[in-house]
Write a protein that holds these residues in place. Structure first.
Motif, PDB file in Angstrom:
ATOM      1  N   HIS A   1      -3.671  23.927  27.553  1.00  0.00           N
ATOM      2  CA  HIS A   1      -4.741  24.230  28.514  1.00  0.00           C
ATOM      3  C   HIS A   1      -5.889  24.964  27.825  1.00  0.00           C
ATOM      4  CE1 HIS A   1      -6.390  24.646  32.532  1.00  0.00           C
ATOM      5  NE2 HIS A   1      -6.646  25.925  32.258  1.00  0.00           N
ATOM      6  N   GLY A   2      -5.545  25.895  26.947  1.00  0.00           N
ATOM      7  CA  GLY A   2      -6.594  26.618  26.237  1.00  0.00           C
ATOM      8  C   GLY A   2      -7.431  25.707  25.365  1.00  0.00           C
ATOM      9  N   ALA A   3      -6.786  24.754  24.695  1.00  0.00           N
ATOM     10  CA  ALA A   3      -7.513  23.809  23.854  1.00  0.00           C
ATOM     11  C   ALA A   3      -8.386  22.880  24.701  1.00  0.00           C
ATOM     12  CB  ALA A   3      -6.542  23.006  23.001  1.00  0.00           C
ATOM     13  N   LYS A   4      -7.909  22.523  25.900  1.00  0.00           N
ATOM     14  CA  LYS A   4      -8.727  21.709  26.793  1.00  0.00           C
ATOM     15  C   LYS A   4      -9.976  22.469  27.226  1.00  0.00           C
ATOM     16  CE  LYS A   4      -5.039  18.770  28.645  1.00  0.00           C
ATOM     17  NZ  LYS A   4      -4.151  18.499  29.804  1.00  0.00           N
ATOM     18  N   ARG A   5      -9.847  23.763  27.414  1.00  0.00           N
ATOM     19  CA  ARG A   5     -11.019  24.590  27.732  1.00  0.00           C
ATOM     20  C   ARG A   5     -12.024  24.559  26.579  1.00  0.00           C
ATOM     21  NH1 ARG A   5     -11.973  25.228  32.975  1.00  0.00           N
ATOM     22  NH2 ARG A   5     -10.232  26.136  34.101  1.00  0.00           N
ATOM     23  N   LYS A   6     -11.517  24.614  25.362  1.00  0.00           N
ATOM     24  CA  LYS A   6     -12.411  24.509  24.207  1.00  0.00           C
ATOM     25  C   LYS A   6     -13.100  23.149  24.190  1.00  0.00           C
ATOM     26  CE  LYS A   6      -9.898  27.551  21.008  1.00  0.00           C
ATOM     27  NZ  LYS A   6      -9.229  27.606  19.678  1.00  0.00           N
ATOM     28  N   LEU A   7     -12.339  22.097  24.530  1.00  0.00           N
ATOM     29  CA  LEU A   7     -12.917  20.757  24.566  1.00  0.00           C
ATOM     30  C   LEU A   7     -14.007  20.667  25.629  1.00  0.00           C
ATOM     31  CD1 LEU A   7     -13.043  17.811  23.722  1.00  0.00           C
ATOM     32  CD2 LEU A   7     -11.062  17.351  25.192  1.00  0.00           C
ATOM     33  N   GLU A   8     -13.809  21.317  26.762  1.00  0.00           N
ATOM     34  CA  GLU A   8     -14.845  21.327  27.792  1.00  0.00           C
ATOM     35  C   GLU A   8     -16.125  21.977  27.285  1.00  0.00           C
ATOM     36  OE1 GLU A   8     -13.684  22.850  31.646  1.00  0.00           O
ATOM     37  OE2 GLU A   8     -13.664  20.734  32.244  1.00  0.00           O
ATOM     38  N   VAL A   9     -15.987  23.062  26.536  1.00  0.00           N
ATOM     39  CA  VAL A   9     -17.165  23.699  25.957  1.00  0.00           C
ATOM     40  C   VAL A   9     -17.833  22.748  24.971  1.00  0.00           C
ATOM     41  CG1 VAL A   9     -17.993  25.615  24.541  1.00  0.00           C
ATOM     42  CG2 VAL A   9     -16.275  26.031  26.310  1.00  0.00           C
ATOM     43  N   ALA A  10     -17.011  22.050  24.174  1.00  0.00           N
ATOM     44  CA  ALA A  10     -17.562  21.077  23.224  1.00  0.00           C
ATOM     45  C   ALA A  10     -18.356  19.997  23.942  1.00  0.00           C
ATOM     46  CB  ALA A  10     -16.434  20.456  22.401  1.00  0.00           C
ATOM     47  N   ILE A  11     -17.813  19.492  25.049  1.00  0.00           N
ATOM     48  CA  ILE A  11     -18.515  18.466  25.826  1.00  0.00           C
ATOM     49  C   ILE A  11     -19.824  19.014  26.373  1.00  0.00           C
ATOM     50  CG2 ILE A  11     -18.377  17.114  27.960  1.00  0.00           C
ATOM     51  CD1 ILE A  11     -15.341  16.844  27.393  1.00  0.00           C
ATOM     52  N   ALA A  12     -19.816  20.264  26.824  1.00  0.00           N
ATOM     53  CA  ALA A  12     -21.038  20.875  27.339  1.00  0.00           C
ATOM     54  C   ALA A  12     -22.085  21.074  26.241  1.00  0.00           C
ATOM     55  CB  ALA A  12     -20.714  22.211  28.006  1.00  0.00           C
TER      56      ALA A  12
END
Length: 270
Positions: free
Chosen positions: A150-161
């Protein structure tokens, strides 16, 4: 960079955002307040997901203020307002790299030729690799997004943003649901991103808010009740009464927030 004047959103007889005057400059500004204060509704007004009942939203590009009050989410994103969400929002069956590459392409002039062979878009792939390196996911580039923690998915969301080089970055509870072991990593990422982009952050972990913010704005019942440096806001009696309830730095556990996690809705429970 971004400002509102008299921004108001009513749902029937409920005023979720109440005549908010706000301006974001080159800073990391946190938006806090109790559940139902209007924070995510405010985000939705900034990004065109909701239309205001009254007031305006403006974005400054090339030293000129542009009225984006009536812009759609696609239009606000194309103008440079990018956001992450409370609920993880990635393509689980695509690779980590593809998630960011698609976002990079979507913000480009080639968005209308979306389904051409990706080999024609080496520049998007290169940029996606750069962003993944920045958020600490370069080693997971070829993994399916569904395999991330879940934490890595949050990082991925920031990357997408970050794809498409935003003018303003809106981060809506990037630590929501993140394990205590990952909180410090997300905090460090927020601080690093804010070195290059204006950031408006919604976050319930007050240790993070008070530690990373240049400025804190407090919403209560849809209205701004405080706006200033973290220490000043923390000491404000109205803020203590409405939200912080005697909070002191370091008094929270890693996974504890001042007033729990918020789930806003378009019906104004924001």
């Amino acid at each position: 960079m971004l400002r509102t004047q008299g921004l108001t959103k009513e749902f029937g007889g409920l005023t979720a955002v109440n005549s908010v005057d706000f301006e974001l400059e080159a800073e990391l500004c946190s938006l806090i307040g109790p559940n139902g204060a209007g924070k995510t509704t405010f985000f939705n007004l900034l990004t065109g997901t909701l239309s205001p009942t009254e007031g305006t939203v403006e974005l400054r590009r090339d030293r000129t203020w542009q009225d984006i009050t009536d812009a759609s989410p696609h239009e606000t994103a194309s103008k440079g307002i990018h956001r992450s969400y409370q609920v993880t929002n990635v393509f689980p069956n695509s690779t980590v790299l593809e998630n960011v590459r698609v976002a990079e392409q979507a913000h480009s002039d080639d968005a209308t030729t979306f389904w051409r062979n990706v080999d024609h878009y080496d520049e998007f792939t290169e940029r996606a690799h750069e962003i993944l390196d920045r958020v600490g996911l370069a080693h997971r580039a070829e993994d399916l997004a569904s395999t991330l923690s879940h934490g890595a998915k949050r990082k991925l969301e920031v990357a997408i943003a970050l794809a498409g080089d935003p003018a303003v970055l809106l981060l809506d509870e990037p630590n929501a649901g993140v394990s205590s072991e990952s909180v410090d990593e997300i905090r460090d990422l927020i601080e690093a991103v804010a070195e290059d982009y204006p950031v408006l952050l919604v976050e319930h972990n007050m240790d993070i808010v008070m530690g990373v913010s240049d400025r804190v704005v407090v919403l209560h019942q849809g209205a701004v009740i405080a706006d200033g440096p973290p220490a000043e806001v923390r000491a404000n009696p109205d803020v203590q009464s409405a939200y912080l309830g005697g909070y002191e730095p370091g008094s929270l556990d890693d996974d504890t927030t001042a007033a729990g996690s918020e789930t806003d809705s378009e019906e104004g429970t924001a």
